[in-house]
Motif scaffolding. Structure first.
Motif, PDB file in Angstrom:
ATOM      1  N   GLY A   1      -2.123  -3.875 -12.072  1.00 53.44           N
ATOM      2  CA  GLY A   1      -2.455  -3.505 -11.426  1.00 53.44           C
ATOM      3  C   GLY A   1      -2.432  -3.244  -9.962  1.00 53.44           C
ATOM      4  N   LEU A   2      -1.676  -4.049  -9.616  1.00 54.71           N
ATOM      5  CA  LEU A   2      -1.495  -5.068  -8.193  1.00 54.71           C
ATOM      6  C   LEU A   2      -0.221  -4.767  -7.331  1.00 54.71           C
ATOM      7  CD1 LEU A   2      -3.351  -8.630  -8.205  1.00 54.71           C
ATOM      8  CD2 LEU A   2      -4.128  -5.844  -7.667  1.00 54.71           C
ATOM      9  N   GLY A   3       0.761  -4.246  -8.652  1.00 54.70           N
ATOM     10  CA  GLY A   3       1.865  -4.264  -7.491  1.00 54.70           C
ATOM     11  C   GLY A   3       2.175  -3.094  -6.051  1.00 54.70           C
ATOM     12  N   LEU A   4       1.564  -1.729  -6.442  1.00 58.09           N
ATOM     13  CA  LEU A   4       1.358  -1.288  -5.160  1.00 58.09           C
ATOM     14  C   LEU A   4       0.170  -1.499  -4.035  1.00 58.09           C
ATOM     15  CD1 LEU A   4       1.087   2.703  -6.476  1.00 58.09           C
ATOM     16  CD2 LEU A   4       3.321   1.179  -5.765  1.00 58.09           C
ATOM     17  N   ALA A   5      -0.358  -2.360  -4.208  1.00 63.53           N
ATOM     18  CA  ALA A   5      -1.704  -2.503  -3.749  1.00 63.53           C
ATOM     19  C   ALA A   5      -0.487  -4.326  -2.630  1.00 63.53           C
ATOM     20  CB  ALA A   5      -2.722  -3.417  -3.928  1.00 63.53           C
ATOM     21  N   ILE A   6       0.497  -4.583  -3.758  1.00 57.96           N
ATOM     22  CA  ILE A   6       1.339  -5.912  -2.712  1.00 57.96           C
ATOM     23  C   ILE A   6       2.527  -4.737  -2.050  1.00 57.96           C
ATOM     24  CG2 ILE A   6       2.836  -7.110  -3.435  1.00 57.96           C
ATOM     25  CD1 ILE A   6       1.549  -8.412  -5.812  1.00 57.96           C
ATOM     26  N   VAL A   7       2.570  -4.029  -2.612  1.00 57.34           N
ATOM     27  CA  VAL A   7       3.734  -2.494  -1.673  1.00 57.34           C
ATOM     28  C   VAL A   7       3.208  -2.511  -0.198  1.00 57.34           C
ATOM     29  CG1 VAL A   7       4.914  -0.525  -1.329  1.00 57.34           C
ATOM     30  CG2 VAL A   7       5.073  -1.760  -3.486  1.00 57.34           C
ATOM     31  N   LYS A   8       2.036  -1.685  -0.394  1.00 59.41           N
ATOM     32  CA  LYS A   8       0.822  -1.069   1.135  1.00 59.41           C
ATOM     33  C   LYS A   8       0.896  -2.400   1.876  1.00 59.41           C
ATOM     34  CE  LYS A   8      -3.357  -1.400   0.766  1.00 59.41           C
ATOM     35  NZ  LYS A   8      -4.681  -0.684   0.898  1.00 59.41           N
ATOM     36  N   HIS A   9       0.717  -3.591   1.440  1.00 60.57           N
ATOM     37  CA  HIS A   9       0.332  -5.066   2.424  1.00 60.57           C
ATOM     38  C   HIS A   9       2.053  -5.788   2.736  1.00 60.57           C
ATOM     39  CE1 HIS A   9      -3.861  -4.801   0.757  1.00 60.57           C
ATOM     40  NE2 HIS A   9      -3.677  -5.514   1.473  1.00 60.57           N
ATOM     41  N   ILE A  10       2.420  -5.004   2.454  1.00 64.80           N
ATOM     42  CA  ILE A  10       4.394  -6.318   2.935  1.00 64.80           C
ATOM     43  C   ILE A  10       4.686  -4.835   3.704  1.00 64.80           C
ATOM     44  CG2 ILE A  10       6.166  -6.331   2.401  1.00 64.80           C
ATOM     45  CD1 ILE A  10       5.469  -7.053  -0.435  1.00 64.80           C
ATOM     46  N   LEU A  11       4.109  -3.686   3.601  1.00 64.50           N
ATOM     47  CA  LEU A  11       4.899  -2.400   4.146  1.00 64.50           C
ATOM     48  C   LEU A  11       3.614  -2.150   5.872  1.00 64.50           C
ATOM     49  CD1 LEU A  11       5.282   0.265   2.097  1.00 64.50           C
ATOM     50  CD2 LEU A  11       7.010  -0.720   3.088  1.00 64.50           C
ATOM     51  N   GLN A  12       2.411  -2.843   5.475  1.00 67.32           N
ATOM     52  CA  GLN A  12       1.815  -2.828   7.169  1.00 67.32           C
ATOM     53  C   GLN A  12       1.921  -3.991   7.463  1.00 67.32           C
ATOM     54  OE1 GLN A  12      -2.299  -3.090   5.066  1.00 67.32           O
ATOM     55  NE2 GLN A  12      -2.773  -0.556   4.926  1.00 67.32           N
ATOM     56  N   LEU A  13       1.921  -5.050   6.772  1.00 68.93           N
ATOM     57  CA  LEU A  13       2.711  -6.194   7.650  1.00 68.93           C
ATOM     58  C   LEU A  13       4.273  -6.466   8.040  1.00 68.93           C
ATOM     59  CD1 LEU A  13       1.590  -9.677   8.052  1.00 68.93           C
ATOM     60  CD2 LEU A  13       3.560  -9.610   6.053  1.00 68.93           C
ATOM     61  N   TYR A  14       4.873  -5.702   7.828  1.00 70.35           N
ATOM     62  CA  TYR A  14       6.182  -5.533   9.349  1.00 70.35           C
ATOM     63  C   TYR A  14       6.783  -4.116   9.310  1.00 70.35           C
ATOM     64  CZ  TYR A  14       7.464  -9.855   6.641  1.00 70.35           C
ATOM     65  OH  TYR A  14       6.920 -11.494   6.167  1.00 70.35           O
ATOM     66  N   GLY A  15       5.510  -3.435   9.521  1.00 70.36           N
ATOM     67  CA  GLY A  15       5.317  -2.278  10.185  1.00 70.36           C
ATOM     68  C   GLY A  15       6.143  -0.756   9.821  1.00 70.36           C
ATOM     69  N   GLY A  16       6.059  -1.071   8.964  1.00 65.99           N
ATOM     70  CA  GLY A  16       6.436   0.067   7.372  1.00 65.99           C
ATOM     71  C   GLY A  16       5.329   1.185   7.107  1.00 65.99           C
ATOM     72  N   SER A  17       5.999   2.288   6.252  1.00 60.40           N
ATOM     73  CA  SER A  17       4.963   2.546   5.722  1.00 60.40           C
ATOM     74  C   SER A  17       5.360   3.585   4.729  1.00 60.40           C
ATOM     75  CB  SER A  17       4.745   4.294   6.470  1.00 60.40           C
ATOM     76  OG  SER A  17       6.505   4.561   6.823  1.00 60.40           O
TER      77      SER A  17
END
Length: 579
Positions: free
Chosen positions: A539-555
Motif C-alpha cells: 500500500g506504499l508503492g504509489l506514495a513512494i512514486v508521489k514523493h519521488i516526483l515531488q522531490l525531483y520536480g515531476g508530476s
C-alpha cells in the motif's frame, strides 16, 4: 488682534449663513420637485391600473376629477396624441420625438423639465408606458414650486440677518473673553519654562502685544514637546512595525469585549479588508467556545488557550491565546483582553497524518506478526506433526517475514524521501532504459500471471538519478501487473518535448473508482484491500512514486475506468544537456 478675531468670526459666520441658506433653499426646491415627481408617478400608476386596455377619454375624465390642477396626455405607440386635458388632441403635433415619451417607450418611465410647446409654460413631465404600450404623460406647471421656494428664501434671508446680528454680539464678547487671559497665559508659560512661578512674570508683558510673547513661549515649549513627540512616535512606529510583521494575529479588546485594534495578520486570518477597523471581526465566528473563553478571561482574569475549527475560517485551524490585560490603555480606551492567534492548520494536518501513519503502520505490522505468532505457537506446541504440514507452515512464516521486510523497506524509502531536499538534480537517467529494466525484473511475475508487458518509445534523459527512476517505473508497472486480469496487458510509452519527459503506464486491469482516484497516492490506501494483500502489496508503492516526483520536480496524473484499466502519466524535467 481683537478686530481681526471679530472680523474673521463674522466672515466665517456670514459665509456659513450664506452657504446654509443657499443649501436650504436648494434642498427645499429639490424636495418639492421630488414630491411633485412622486405625485405625478402615483397618478400615472393609478391611471394605468384602471384597465389592461387604455380608454383615453375615460382616463382623461378620471384624471380631471383626481387632479384638476395637473395635465394628462395619452399618446399612442406611434406618437399620436389621443387625448389631453388642456389642449385639442387633433391640433397637437406628433409626440414621438419628445424625450420623456421616447424614454418611457424604452424603459417604462421617462422624465423631462422644459417649456411646453402646447401651453407655453415650463412644465415638469412624467411619462409611463401603460400595459397596452400606450404612453401616459402627466405634467404640472413648476411656477407654483418656484413661487413657494422664492417665498421661503425670504424667510431664510431674514433668519440669516438675525443670526448675523447675534453672531456679531457674541463674537465681540468672545473676543474680549479670549484675549483677556492671553497675556496671563504667556507669563505663566514663561514661568514654567524658567522653573519659577513669580507673580511679576504674570504682569511683565501687560503693555506689549498679546500674541508676540505668547508665540515666543509656545515656540520654546513646542520645541521641547516636539522632541518628546518624536521619541514617542519612534517607539510607536517600532511597535507597529513589529505587530505588522508578525505572522500571528493580534486583537485587542476593551473591557466590554469590543475590538479596539488588530494587526494585519489578524485581518488576513479573519478575511477582512486592510481598511476595516475590525469592529465586527469577532462576529465572523459563532463559536460558543470562544465566547465562553472570553467570559472566563474577563471573569477569572486567567489566560486561556483555545483551538478553533470554525466554518467561518474555511478549513483552517486557529489556536488562540487569550490573556487578560489590566491597567493599560489604547487610544484612550481601557484594554481588557488580548488575543494572539496562530494558524495551526498545517500543524494539525501534520499531526493527523502522523497519527494516521502510526495507526496504519501498526495495523500493517500487526497482521503478519499475528500470523507468524500463530504459526510458531502451533509448531512449538506440537499441534502440527505431519512433516508436510510443518513444511507448509514454515513456508507461510517465510512469506509473512518477506512481507514484513518489504513493508519495512518501503517505510524506510518513504522516510528517506521525506527527509531530503534537492534544489536541482545534476544526475540524469534514460527513462526508456529504466522502463526496460523494470520490464526485465517483472517479466517472470507477469508471465506467471498471464500478463503481457510492452515498453516502447524514444530514448530521453530526465533530471533524476537512475536508481530513483527505476524504482518509480518498477512501482507503476508492478501495480499494473498485480491489479490486472489473466490475459491482460501493461503498455509503457516514453515521449519527450523540449522541457519534459513523459512516461505513460497503461493496463487493462480492474481500474480505479472515481471516488478513490484522489486517495490512491496516500500511504497504505488500497482500492481492493483483499487483492492487494493477496498479491503482497504494502500500500506504499504509489506514495513512494508521489514523493519521488515531488522531490525531483515531476508530476503524475491518472485516468481510469473500473473494469477497463488505468493509465498513469508521469512527467519529469529533462536534463540540461538536452536543451
Amino acid at each position: 488682534m481683537k478686530k481681526r478675531l471679530i472680523g474673521a468670526t463674522l466672515v466665517t459666520v456670514l459665509v456659513a449663513l450664506l452657504v446654509s441658506s443657499a443649501a436650504g433653499v436648494w434642498v427645499f426646491h429639490q424636495r418639492e420637485m421630488a414630491a411633485a415627481r412622486q405625485n405625478l408617478e402615483e397618478l400615472l400608476i393609478l391611471m394605468d391600473a384602471q384597465s389592461a386596455i387604455t380608454d383615453p377619454e375615460g382616463i382623461i375624465e378620471q384624471f380631471v376629477q383626481a387632479a384638476p390642477e395637473k395635465r394628462l396626455t395619452i399618446i399612442d405607440v406611434d406618437g399620436t396624441v389621443l387625448a389631453d386635458t388642456e389642449a385639442d388632441p387633433a391640433a397637437m403635433e406628433n409626440h414621438a420625438d419628445r424625450s420623456e415619451v421616447k424614454q418611457a417607450a424604452l424603459t417604462g418611465w421617462g422624465e423631462a423639465l422644459r417649456p411646453s410647446e402646447s401651453v407655453g409654460v415650463t412644465m415638469l413631465y412624467e411619462a409611463k408606458r401603460f400595459a397596452d404600450g400606450m404612453v401616459g404623460r402627466a405634467s404640472m406647471n413648476v411656477s407654483s414650486i418656484d413661487s413657494l421656494v422664492l417665498n421661503s428664501a425670504g424667510g431664510f434671508l431674514a433668519a440669516a440677518l438675525v443670526a448675523l446680528v447675534v453672531a456679531l454680539l457674541m463674537a465681540s464678547r468672545m473676543a474680549r473673553m479670549v484675549l483677556r487671559p492671553l497675556n496671563v497665559v504667556g507669563d505663566a508659560l514663561q514661568g514654567v519654562l524658567d522653573g519659577n512661578q513669580d507673580r511679576e512674570a504674570l504682569t511683565r508683558y501687560e503693555g506689549d502685544d498679546e500674541v508676540r510673547p505668547l508665540l515666543r513661549y509656545i515656540d520654546k515649549l513646542v520645541e521641547r514637546l516636539g522632541d518628546h513627540i518624536n521619541q514617542i512616535r519612534a517607539e510607536r512606529d517600532k511597535v507597529s512595525l513589529i505587530l505588522e510583521c508578525m505572522d500571528e494575529g493580534l486583537i485587542l479588546l476593551d473591557e466590554a469585549g469590543s475590538v479596539l485594534a488588530l494587526n494585519r495578520a489578524a485581518k488576513r486570518l479573519f478575511g477582512v479588508g486592510e481598511d476595516s477597523d475590525g469592529s465586527s471581526v469577532l462576529l465572523l465566528t459563532r463559536s460558543r467556545a470562544l465566547r465562553q473563553a472570553l467570559q472566563t478571561v474577563r471573569a477569572d482574569k486567567t489566560p486561556v488557550v483555545l483551538d478553533i475549527e470554525d466554518p467561518a475560517f474555511g478549513e483552517r485551524s486557529l489556536r488562540m491565546f487569550l490573556s487578560p490585560v489590566s491597567g493599560r490603555q489604547y487610544e484612550g480606551e481601557s484594554v481588557g483582553c488580548s488575543i494572539l492567534i496562530s494558524d495551526v492548520t498545517d500543524l494539525k494536518r501534520a499531526e493527523g497524518i502522523r497519527s494516521e501513519f502510526t495507526a496504519n503502520v501498526s495495523h500493517e505490522l500487526k497482521t503478519p506478526l499475528t500470523s507468524i505468532k500463530g504459526f510458531t505457537d502451533m509448531l512449538s506446541t506440537g499441534m502440527v506433526k505431519d512433516p508436510e504440514d510443518q513444511k507448509r507452515f514454515f513456508s507461510m512464516i517465510g512469506v509473512e517475514v518477506d512481507r514484513l521486510i518489504e513493508l519495512i523497506n518501503d517505510i524506510l524509502k518513504l522516510s528517506e524521501l521525506e527527509s531530503v531536499a534537492i534544489e536541482q538534480c545534476e544526475e540524469r537517467a534514460d527513462v526508456l532504459e529504466a522502463a526496460k529494466a523494470a520490464e526485465t525484473l517483472l517479466s517472470q511475475a507477469a508471465g506467471s500471471a498471464g500478463i503481457t508487458l510492452s515498453v516502447a518509445g524514444m530514448p530521453a534523459e530526465a533530471a533524476i538519478p537512475a536508481g530513483r527512476l527505476k524504482e518509480l517505473m518498477l512501482n507503476l508497472m508492478e501495480n499494473g501487473v498485480k491489479y490486472n486480469e489473466p490475459g491482460g496487458r501493461v503498455d509503457v510509452g516514453v515521449s519527450a518535448d523540449e522541457r519534459f519527459v513523459t512516461a505513460t503506464v497503461s493496463d487493462t486491469g480492474i481500474g480505479i473508482p472515481e471516488e478513490a482516484r484522489q486517495r490512491i497516492f496516500e500511504r497504505f490506501y488500497r482500492v481492493d484491500k483483499g487483492r492487494a494483500r493477496k498479491n503482497g502489496g504494502t500500500g506504499l508503492g504509489l506514495a513512494i512514486v508521489k514523493h519521488i516526483l515531488q522531490l525531483y520536480g515531476g508530476s503524475v496524473s491518472v485516468e481510469s475506468e473500473p473494469g477497463r484499466g488505468s493509465t498513469f502519466a508521469v512527467k519529469l524535467p529533462r536534463g540540461k544537456s538536452e536543451f
